[in-house]
Design an enzyme around this catalytic site. Structure first.
Site, PDB file in Angstrom:
ATOM      1  N   LYS A  22       0.836  -1.208   0.000  1.00 12.80           N
ATOM      2  CA  LYS A  22       0.000   0.000   0.000  1.00 12.80           C
ATOM      3  C   LYS A  22       0.871   1.259   0.000  1.00 12.80           C
ATOM      4  O   LYS A  22       0.630   2.188  -0.772  1.00 12.80           O
ATOM      5  CB  LYS A  22      -0.910  -0.050   1.240  1.00 12.80           C
ATOM      6  CG  LYS A  22      -1.820   1.136   1.416  1.00 12.80           C
ATOM      7  CD  LYS A  22      -2.983   0.778   2.319  1.00 12.80           C
ATOM      8  CE  LYS A  22      -2.666   0.852   3.792  1.00 12.80           C
ATOM      9  NZ  LYS A  22      -2.543   2.220   4.317  1.00 12.80           N
ATOM     10  N   ARG A  27       2.842   5.923  -3.423  1.00 16.42           N
ATOM     11  CA  ARG A  27       3.985   6.687  -3.945  1.00 16.42           C
ATOM     12  C   ARG A  27       4.128   6.509  -5.455  1.00 16.42           C
ATOM     13  O   ARG A  27       4.517   7.450  -6.159  1.00 16.42           O
ATOM     14  CB  ARG A  27       5.258   6.259  -3.208  1.00 16.42           C
ATOM     15  CG  ARG A  27       5.267   6.822  -1.766  1.00 16.42           C
ATOM     16  CD  ARG A  27       6.123   5.990  -0.847  1.00 16.42           C
ATOM     17  NE  ARG A  27       6.272   6.563   0.484  1.00 16.42           N
ATOM     18  CZ  ARG A  27       5.415   6.418   1.494  1.00 16.42           C
ATOM     19  NH1 ARG A  27       4.285   5.731   1.314  1.00 16.42           N
ATOM     20  NH2 ARG A  27       5.648   6.957   2.672  1.00 16.42           N
ATOM     21  N   SER A 166       8.250   9.595  11.456  1.00 17.22           N
ATOM     22  CA  SER A 166       7.054   9.358  10.648  1.00 17.22           C
ATOM     23  C   SER A 166       7.419   9.450   9.175  1.00 17.22           C
ATOM     24  O   SER A 166       7.880  10.486   8.694  1.00 17.22           O
ATOM     25  CB  SER A 166       5.974  10.389  10.977  1.00 17.22           C
ATOM     26  OG  SER A 166       5.026  10.460   9.928  1.00 17.22           O
ATOM     27  N   GLN A 168       5.337   9.404   6.820  1.00 12.21           N
ATOM     28  CA  GLN A 168       4.383  10.284   6.140  1.00 12.21           C
ATOM     29  C   GLN A 168       4.849  11.723   6.215  1.00 12.21           C
ATOM     30  O   GLN A 168       4.840  12.444   5.213  1.00 12.21           O
ATOM     31  CB  GLN A 168       2.996  10.133   6.760  1.00 12.21           C
ATOM     32  CG  GLN A 168       2.383   8.773   6.465  1.00 12.21           C
ATOM     33  CD  GLN A 168       1.009   8.595   7.063  1.00 12.21           C
ATOM     34  OE1 GLN A 168       0.512   9.455   7.772  1.00 12.21           O
ATOM     35  NE2 GLN A 168       0.391   7.467   6.777  1.00 12.21           N
ATOM     36  N   ASP A 313       2.956  -0.736  12.144  1.00 15.21           N
ATOM     37  CA  ASP A 313       1.676  -1.274  11.669  1.00 15.21           C
ATOM     38  C   ASP A 313       1.476  -2.739  12.065  1.00 15.21           C
ATOM     39  O   ASP A 313       0.373  -3.282  11.939  1.00 15.21           O
ATOM     40  CB  ASP A 313       1.574  -1.126  10.142  1.00 15.21           C
ATOM     41  CG  ASP A 313       1.415   0.330   9.730  1.00 15.21           C
ATOM     42  OD1 ASP A 313       1.061   1.165  10.582  1.00 15.21           O
ATOM     43  OD2 ASP A 313       1.652   0.638   8.545  1.00 15.21           O
ATOM     44  N   ARG A 386      -6.554  -2.780  10.459  1.00 14.14           N
ATOM     45  CA  ARG A 386      -5.537  -3.629  11.105  1.00 14.14           C
ATOM     46  C   ARG A 386      -6.051  -4.219  12.425  1.00 14.14           C
ATOM     47  O   ARG A 386      -5.628  -5.299  12.828  1.00 14.14           O
ATOM     48  CB  ARG A 386      -4.233  -2.863  11.307  1.00 14.14           C
ATOM     49  CG  ARG A 386      -3.618  -2.455   9.970  1.00 14.14           C
ATOM     50  CD  ARG A 386      -2.147  -2.164  10.021  1.00 14.14           C
ATOM     51  NE  ARG A 386      -1.772  -1.307   8.912  1.00 14.14           N
ATOM     52  CZ  ARG A 386      -1.543  -1.713   7.670  1.00 14.14           C
ATOM     53  NH1 ARG A 386      -1.645  -2.984   7.351  1.00 14.14           N
ATOM     54  NH2 ARG A 386      -1.231  -0.855   6.717  1.00 14.14           N
TER      55      ARG A 386
HETATM   56  C1  S3P Z   1       2.896   5.032   6.146  1.00 17.09           C
HETATM   57  C2  S3P Z   1       3.596   5.413   7.246  1.00 17.09           C
HETATM   58  C3  S3P Z   1       3.236   5.028   8.618  1.00 17.09           C
HETATM   59  C4  S3P Z   1       2.249   3.872   8.638  1.00 17.09           C
HETATM   60  C5  S3P Z   1       1.156   4.028   7.641  1.00 17.09           C
HETATM   61  C6  S3P Z   1       1.713   4.173   6.218  1.00 17.09           C
HETATM   62  C7  S3P Z   1       3.369   5.487   4.827  1.00 17.09           C
HETATM   63  O1  S3P Z   1       2.660   6.143   9.274  1.00 17.09           O
HETATM   64  O2  S3P Z   1       1.704   3.709   9.928  1.00 17.09           O
HETATM   65  O3  S3P Z   1       0.293   2.904   7.673  1.00 17.09           O
HETATM   66  O4  S3P Z   1       2.938   4.940   3.792  1.00 17.09           O
HETATM   67  O5  S3P Z   1       4.203   6.411   4.787  1.00 17.09           O
HETATM   68  P1  S3P Z   1       3.587   7.265   9.980  1.00 17.09           P
HETATM   69  O6  S3P Z   1       4.648   7.573   9.028  1.00 17.09           O
HETATM   70  O7  S3P Z   1       2.727   8.440  10.242  1.00 17.09           O
HETATM   71  O8  S3P Z   1       4.057   6.611  11.238  1.00 17.09           O
END
Ligand code: S3P
Length: 428
Positions: A22, A27, A166, A168, A313, A386
């Site tokens: 995912k 990306r 993080s 993200q 996760d 999850r």
């Molecule tokens: C993800 C980053 C993680 C993860 C999320 C997907 C990503 O979150 O928990 O399911 O694709 O960058 P965080 O980066 O906020 O921890």
């Protein structure tokens, strides 16, 4: 609110594949849109979250054609994105909202990002702060929560130290940095998944990684075909279903094993599990392998510190596995779990107690005393994919029947989950 019933399994075994990753799929669509030329993506995840990203990109004028797990993205470059006609709906997907905010921060128009009930409660100050420092104007509910109204424009590069590890947030800043004047540097407190950095390099951007620092300068991306490996986080539920069962073996083929994602395997091995990587290879800069799990009796582990972002996760299902291990498993430093699609610490503590497990909620983790004989019960999925899947794995370890509410939420990341699970269970 769909309910699914899972009966305790005597054995787990066989050979399976899981859908495309995912994180990498989001990306591939976003960077494909920002590249020049046509990006062919194979193995795209069927997750509803990835569909949210595709929907938002289409609303920004990007053409994406898709047949099953093959997609073609017609890249327009950042400057080719057009103002959306209405709000951009990110559904349940934090990755969609945060990564797109980084893209939109550099665009000279106004866009509004909205989410479902769960996403509307998730913190966004963590991206608003760096993007505002770079020059974007962002308005959020109470300064922190969606909807986000973004007025993008000319950005300048910054040096930004992330308060929490993080991927993200790191990716948001890098995507803005791709469009900024000058260099942008992000420093993480601990390593988080690095798919954005790998894919940016694969598409020709100059990304410099130096330990926990990542630097990017404005760059043009060139389209290249992308193959998405199987999702390690989806595979983790199947691995967990087998790992604590002596004499059972399960092969999961073609799984992404990027080391920033596989902290779960490190902990499993510390617990005495037997997981072998076979047929290791690399596709477009991402390591891939087949995972062979042979069930063993497990012992407790202590989890905390730097490893946490590498298994964030997988923690819900690790709590489940800890109920089957000898001794007290302690997980700490995982406060981030409280701001995921649900409060995953509270959700799992509640469900495991209903099954008869001996668990204690900690502010930043959980203590689980095992081994414990779980007894089938009625569980809540807390509208969190999850949590639902972790409960199903718990149901396989429990005696009798376990009813799981909110089962339809698995579609957020792994729509065929229950079918795959049925395929690996044996009643003896
Ligand atoms: C993800 C980053 C993680 C993860 C999320 C997907 C990503 O979150 O928990 O399911 O694709 O960058 P965080 O980066 O906020 O921890």
């Amino acid at each position: 609110m769909k309910e699914v019933r899972v009966r305790g399994a005597v054995e787990i075994g066989g050979e399976v594949r899981v859908p495309g990753d995912k994180s990498i799929s989001h990306r591939a669509l976003i960077l494909g849109a920002l590249a020049h030329g046509e990006t062919e993506v194979r193995g795209l995840s069927p997750a509803a979250d990835v569909e949210s990203t595709a929907r938002c990109l289409r609303a920004l004028g990007v053409e994406i054609s898709r047949v099953e797990d093959r997609a073609v993205v017609t890249g327009v470059g950042p400057e080719g994105l057009s103002p959306p006609g209405g709000s951009l709906h990110c559904g349940n997907s934090g990755t969609t909202m945060r990564l797109l905010a980084g893209v939109l921060a550099g665009r000279p128009f106004v866009a509004v990002l909205v989410g479902d009930e769960s996403l509307s409660r998730r913190p966004m100050r963590r991206i608003i702060e760096p993007l505002s420092r770079m020059g974007a104007e962002i308005v959020a509910r109470d300064g922190d929560f969606p909807p986000l109204r973004i007025r993008g424009g000319r950005l300048r590069g910054i040096r930004y130290e992330l308060p929490v590890a993080s991927a993200q947030v790191k990716s948001t800043v890098l995507l803005a940095g791709l469009q900024a004047i000058g260099e942008t540097e992000v420093v993480e407190p601990a390593p988080s998944r690095d798919h954005t950095e790998r894919m940016l390099s694969y598409l020709g951007a100059q990304v410099e990684v130096d330990g926990l620092k990542v630097r990017i300068a404005p760059n043009e991306l060139r389209a290249h075909p992308i193959e998405v490996p199987g999702d390690f986080s989806s595979a983790a539920f199947l691995i967990a279903a087998c790992a604590a069962r002596p004499r059972c073996a399960l092969l999961v083929r073609d799984v992404g094993v990027n080391p920033t994602r596989t902290g779960f395997l490190d902990v499993l091995r510390e617990m005495g599990a037997d997981v072998a990587l076979q047929n290791e290879r690399e596709v477009n800069g991402e390591p891939v392998a087949d995972l062979l799990v042979r069930g063993r009796e497990l012992r407790a582990a202590e989890v905390g510190g730097e490893i946490v972002p590498r298994l964030i996760d997988e923690l819900p299902v690790l709590f489940v596995l800890a109920t089957q291990a000898e001794g007290t498993t302690v997980v700490r430093d995982a406060r981030e779990l409280r701001v995921k699609e649900s409060d995953r610490i509270a959700a799992m503590a509640e469900n495991l107690r209903r099954l008869g497990a001996d668990v204690e909620e900690l502010p930043d983790g959980m203590e689980v005393r095992g081994p414990c004989r779980l007894r089938g019960a009625r569980l809540s999925g807390f509208r969190d994919h999850r949590v639902v899947m972790a409960c199903a794995v718990a149901g396989l370890y429990a005696s009798g029947e376990t009813a799981i509410e909110d089962a339809e939420w698995v579609a957020v990341s792994f729509p065929g989950f229950f079918r795959v699970l049925e395929g690996i269970r044996r009643d003896g």
